[in-house]
Write a protein that holds these residues in place. Structure first.
Motif, PDB file in Angstrom:
ATOM      1  N   PRO A 109       0.800  -1.239   0.000  1.00 42.43           N
ATOM      2  CA  PRO A 109       0.000   0.000   0.000  1.00 42.43           C
ATOM      3  C   PRO A 109       0.828   1.282   0.000  1.00 42.43           C
ATOM      4  O   PRO A 109       0.556   2.185  -0.786  1.00 42.43           O
ATOM      5  CB  PRO A 109      -0.840  -0.126   1.275  1.00 42.43           C
ATOM      6  N   ARG A 110       1.812   1.406   0.843  1.00 40.40           N
ATOM      7  CA  ARG A 110       2.603   2.651   0.902  1.00 40.40           C
ATOM      8  C   ARG A 110       3.424   2.865  -0.368  1.00 40.40           C
ATOM      9  O   ARG A 110       3.521   3.971  -0.874  1.00 40.40           O
ATOM     10  CB  ARG A 110       3.512   2.674   2.135  1.00 40.40           C
ATOM     11  N   HIS A 111       4.031   1.800  -0.890  1.00 39.97           N
ATOM     12  CA  HIS A 111       4.794   1.927  -2.138  1.00 39.97           C
ATOM     13  C   HIS A 111       3.847   2.315  -3.272  1.00 39.97           C
ATOM     14  O   HIS A 111       4.163   3.173  -4.093  1.00 39.97           O
ATOM     15  CB  HIS A 111       5.509   0.626  -2.483  1.00 39.97           C
ATOM     16  N   ARG A 112       2.686   1.680  -3.304  1.00 37.50           N
ATOM     17  CA  ARG A 112       1.680   1.944  -4.339  1.00 37.50           C
ATOM     18  C   ARG A 112       1.249   3.412  -4.293  1.00 37.50           C
ATOM     19  O   ARG A 112       1.185   4.081  -5.319  1.00 37.50           O
ATOM     20  CB  ARG A 112       0.488   1.011  -4.117  1.00 37.50           C
ATOM     21  N   HIS A 118       3.533  10.097  -7.361  1.00 32.11           N
ATOM     22  CA  HIS A 118       4.701  10.691  -8.011  1.00 32.11           C
ATOM     23  C   HIS A 118       4.689  10.491  -9.530  1.00 32.11           C
ATOM     24  O   HIS A 118       4.806  11.448 -10.289  1.00 32.11           O
ATOM     25  CB  HIS A 118       5.981  10.098  -7.413  1.00 32.11           C
ATOM     26  N   HIS A 119       4.530   9.250  -9.957  1.00 35.90           N
ATOM     27  CA  HIS A 119       4.691   8.948 -11.379  1.00 35.90           C
ATOM     28  C   HIS A 119       3.412   9.096 -12.195  1.00 35.90           C
ATOM     29  O   HIS A 119       3.483   9.369 -13.395  1.00 35.90           O
ATOM     30  CB  HIS A 119       5.265   7.539 -11.549  1.00 35.90           C
ATOM     31  N   LEU A 120       2.254   8.913 -11.582  1.00 34.86           N
ATOM     32  CA  LEU A 120       1.015   9.038 -12.343  1.00 34.86           C
ATOM     33  C   LEU A 120       0.424  10.442 -12.247  1.00 34.86           C
ATOM     34  O   LEU A 120      -0.221  10.901 -13.177  1.00 34.86           O
ATOM     35  CB  LEU A 120      -0.019   8.007 -11.876  1.00 34.86           C
ATOM     36  N   LEU A 121       0.645  11.123 -11.121  1.00 33.68           N
ATOM     37  CA  LEU A 121       0.054  12.452 -10.935  1.00 33.68           C
ATOM     38  C   LEU A 121       1.078  13.580 -10.883  1.00 33.68           C
ATOM     39  O   LEU A 121       0.702  14.745 -10.857  1.00 33.68           O
ATOM     40  CB  LEU A 121      -0.794  12.473  -9.661  1.00 33.68           C
ATOM     41  N   GLY A 122       2.364  13.242 -10.832  1.00 38.94           N
ATOM     42  CA  GLY A 122       3.396  14.271 -10.888  1.00 38.94           C
ATOM     43  C   GLY A 122       3.642  15.032  -9.602  1.00 38.94           C
ATOM     44  O   GLY A 122       4.200  16.121  -9.630  1.00 38.94           O
ATOM     45  N   LEU A 143       9.434   5.284  -2.769  1.00 40.25           N
ATOM     46  CA  LEU A 143       9.572   5.411  -4.229  1.00 40.25           C
ATOM     47  C   LEU A 143      10.661   4.482  -4.754  1.00 40.25           C
ATOM     48  O   LEU A 143      10.458   3.786  -5.762  1.00 40.25           O
ATOM     49  CB  LEU A 143       9.886   6.860  -4.618  1.00 40.25           C
ATOM     50  N   SER A 144      11.784   4.455  -4.092  1.00 38.48           N
ATOM     51  CA  SER A 144      12.890   3.600  -4.534  1.00 38.48           C
ATOM     52  C   SER A 144      12.497   2.121  -4.498  1.00 38.48           C
ATOM     53  O   SER A 144      12.677   1.393  -5.475  1.00 38.48           O
ATOM     54  CB  SER A 144      14.111   3.849  -3.654  1.00 38.48           C
ATOM     55  N   ARG A 145      11.951   1.706  -3.391  1.00 35.11           N
ATOM     56  CA  ARG A 145      11.551   0.296  -3.257  1.00 35.11           C
ATOM     57  C   ARG A 145      10.385  -0.033  -4.190  1.00 35.11           C
ATOM     58  O   ARG A 145      10.329  -1.124  -4.755  1.00 35.11           O
ATOM     59  CB  ARG A 145      11.192  -0.015  -1.812  1.00 35.11           C
ATOM     60  N   GLY A 146       9.472   0.900  -4.352  1.00 30.89           N
ATOM     61  CA  GLY A 146       8.352   0.686  -5.261  1.00 30.89           C
ATOM     62  C   GLY A 146       8.815   0.540  -6.708  1.00 30.89           C
ATOM     63  O   GLY A 146       8.344  -0.331  -7.433  1.00 30.89           O
TER      64      GLY A 146
END
Length: 159
Positions: A109-112, A118-122, A143-146
């Protein structure tokens, strides 16, 4: 001078924010039935606090924070009853975006949440930290682990 209506601008905000919240929650969960309810619940809460949040730099970030919390609570209540939606294995017919969303839904959940924001909404790291109510270093770790987990899920792709 007359005082402005307390909901001044809320209708426009609602129309602009609802698609952002539903897209984000859909990317996080894949359950469109629940997403619409949660997004609307978050916006109802925002309507009651519109006087305060209308002055925020990013009021949609506040609504996303509320929506994510509502979604977490709902998932905790129905934890084993409603599993995440899995995209069927029809690789030739599935668009790349759907594959990425499916992979994102497989993250913790937290990685998601961090990856989607960050990547889908900027959203920036500091904005994500504010939305998720965690430190910036925690966001960078998520973010790194995700991203590492996404590369594994997607078969080594760096995108």
């Amino acid at each position: 001078m007359s005082t402005p209506e307390p909901d001044e601008g809320f209708a426009d905000f609602f129309r602009a924010c609802l698609p952002v919240v539903t897209r984000t929650l859909t990317a996080l969960t894949g359950d469109t039935r629940v997403v619409e309810d949660v997004a609307q619940d978050a916006l109802v809460i925002a309507r009651h606090r519109w006087h305060d949040i209308s002055s925020y730099d990013k009021p949609e970030a506040w609504v996303l924070k509320v929506a994510i919390r509502l979604m977490r609570r709902r998932q905790q209540r129905h934890e084993r009853e409603t599993p995440l939606v899995v995209v069927p294995d029809v690789a030739d017919q599935v668009h790349e975006v759907e594959l990425v969303h499916s992979a994102v839904r497989k993250l913790s959940p937290r990685h998601r949440e961090a990856v989607a924001l960050h990547h889908l909404l900027g959203y920036s790291v500091s904005e994500i930290a504010s939305v998720l109510v965690v430190g910036e270093s925690t966001v960078r770790t998520h973010l790194s682990r995700g991203r590492d987990e996404l590369r594994r899920i997607l078969g080594g792709s760096d995108e």
